[in-house]
Enzyme design. Structure first.
Site, PDB file in Angstrom:
ATOM      1  N   ASP A   8     -48.315  64.983  23.926  1.00 50.19           N
ATOM      2  CA  ASP A   8     -47.715  63.640  23.216  1.00 50.19           C
ATOM      3  C   ASP A   8     -47.577  62.930  24.293  1.00 50.19           C
ATOM      4  O   ASP A   8     -47.141  61.848  24.343  1.00 50.19           O
ATOM      5  CB  ASP A   8     -45.975  64.830  23.183  1.00 50.19           C
ATOM      6  CG  ASP A   8     -45.590  65.002  24.479  1.00 50.19           C
ATOM      7  OD1 ASP A   8     -46.596  64.932  25.054  1.00 50.19           O
ATOM      8  OD2 ASP A   8     -43.978  65.419  24.112  1.00 50.19           O
ATOM      9  N   GLU A  16     -54.964  38.883  31.110  1.00 45.83           N
ATOM     10  CA  GLU A  16     -53.925  38.715  32.092  1.00 45.83           C
ATOM     11  C   GLU A  16     -53.521  40.496  32.404  1.00 45.83           C
ATOM     12  O   GLU A  16     -52.350  41.740  31.902  1.00 45.83           O
ATOM     13  CB  GLU A  16     -53.013  38.970  30.061  1.00 45.83           C
ATOM     14  CG  GLU A  16     -51.566  38.090  30.773  1.00 45.83           C
ATOM     15  CD  GLU A  16     -50.460  38.767  29.756  1.00 45.83           C
ATOM     16  OE1 GLU A  16     -49.147  38.728  29.790  1.00 45.83           O
ATOM     17  OE2 GLU A  16     -50.475  38.058  28.356  1.00 45.83           O
ATOM     18  N   GLU A  41     -52.464  41.648  36.326  1.00 43.63           N
ATOM     19  CA  GLU A  41     -51.858  41.601  37.526  1.00 43.63           C
ATOM     20  C   GLU A  41     -52.002  42.370  38.644  1.00 43.63           C
ATOM     21  O   GLU A  41     -51.904  44.367  37.959  1.00 43.63           O
ATOM     22  CB  GLU A  41     -50.304  40.917  37.312  1.00 43.63           C
ATOM     23  CG  GLU A  41     -49.858  39.684  37.242  1.00 43.63           C
ATOM     24  CD  GLU A  41     -49.240  39.211  36.938  1.00 43.63           C
ATOM     25  OE1 GLU A  41     -47.886  39.866  37.439  1.00 43.63           O
ATOM     26  OE2 GLU A  41     -48.402  38.826  35.730  1.00 43.63           O
TER      27      GLU A  41
END
Lengths: 215, 215
Positions: free
Chosen positions: A77, A108, A110
């Site tokens: 899972d 984007e 970081e």
DNA sequence: ACAAAAGTGTTAACTTTACACCCATGT
DNA sequence: ACATGGGTGTAAAGTTAACACTTTTGT
């Protein structure tokens, strides 16, 4: 009995006295708004290493970065949509590489201090935890250092990285003595100018390094 | 983009002063008549660890053996029939386990001295090479020892394993001193009787071991 | 009583740690 | 000239390496 296989990239750096890791901001469901490691699905016609290197090239174009394989994650899972087996890679990059990469920061991504991580998608919190652990272990091998410093470096610079990775202070004289006695490095003859204080000597790793274990 | 994934089991033991590995005799093409590591295809509804443990249970019923994941092999041509990604596991078992397992030896498997390996199927020669390397590395961690000796052992026994794995002689007094100073072990109070010479004291690993690195 | 393997202590070499002052540069 | 960070040596503590004799059992 086939399974989807992905690579997971743990790219660490040392940044303002902290270990940091590169993360992407996820813009779609599931886990929209969460952060995640760079990942990439392995195709039938590429090796996992090839896939990993392509993934790196997308985030850090034109930088040769070496990663080492760490662990495989196969919990059923770990991805809510379907079963994905993840192969994790770990590497450490130098401050110079960081600054270059942050220039083309349109995607984007970081750097996050590993003690202050944002909300993480999937099982990436666990993967990063294992990655940090492996980073410390891996750092005791010379190969990591030669990857981190393919060219010149100063001993105070190197010592600084050690102090952060192992989170303890080291005596400058002892560090220097130990490192020089290992016989892995040689002076280039140059020094670093431009900053305040006495300029540091530059060293490089010798070509014929055999030693594996360091600290 | 799905791929077949298999586990590869490197099970080592120390046998007549040599490191040996368990291999199966392959009875069908491809590589008919060659020897190979125990392998098992990972299903969609099991983790890789579960698969590995089931595979072990088939070869060594009723023995708890702990393996550690080593490397992932993903070369496109490592299996001539179709693309199979292999995840390799490495473990070391004790002489006592060996003797038990060789009793139910109907499945044509054998221990081979790693310096005298037979013809090996697929890329298993490479996998074993990496496995041996990892074994030596792994052996420097206490976890390996507690897995190898979940119950009692003698110091000469332990020293013998060290000498074979690292292929060098160790002074008995120094080995003993070092090991006792680590504070990992305690005397059980019993001794081993029955063999020639002075009986050895039995030791066990303490429950609360924290130390990771040994030699 | 003797053969076989286990157990033990001491010293020298080496490694690690702790510690304080001088040096080269920029401002 | 002073502030900043880099470079260096020495002595004490701890660790590792080298070494030989005694002890306990089975035969």
């Amino acid at each position: 009995m086939k399974n989807t296989v992905e690579t997971l990239i743990n790219l660490f750096t040392v940044h303002e006295g902290k270990i940091s890791i590169l993360l992407f901001h996820k813009k779609d469901d599931p886990y929209k708004g969460y952060w995640m490691l760079p990942t990439s699905i392995v195709r039938n016609n590429e090796t996992i290493e090839e896939n990993m290197m392509n993934c790196l090239e997308r985030s850090f174009p034109h930088h040769t970065i070496t990663l080492t394989q760490n662990e495989v994650y196969s919990d059923l899972d770990r991805n809510p949509d379907n079963r994905v087996i993840g192969v994790s890679y770990v590497g450490l990059v130098d401050a110079k590489t960081i600054e270059l990469s942050s220039q083309d920061g349109r995607m984007e991504m970081e750097w996050f201090d590993i003690t202050m991580l944002p909300k993480l998608a999937y099982d990436h919190a666990r993967v990063i935890g294992d990655g940090v652990h492996y980073l410390r272990k891996k750092f005791k091998e010379t190969s990591t250092l030669t990857e981190l410093y393919p060219s010149d470096f100063t001993l105070p610079e190197l010592q600084h990285i050690y102090e952060i990775i192992f989170n303890k202070q080291i005596d400058r004289r002892n560090f220097r003595k130990k490192f020089i006695r290992f016989g892995l490095i040689e002076e280039t003859g140059d020094i670093v100018k431009g900053s305040t204080g006495r300029p540091a000597k530059l060293y490089r790793f010798k070509d014929d390094i055999e030693k594996e274990e360091l600290f």
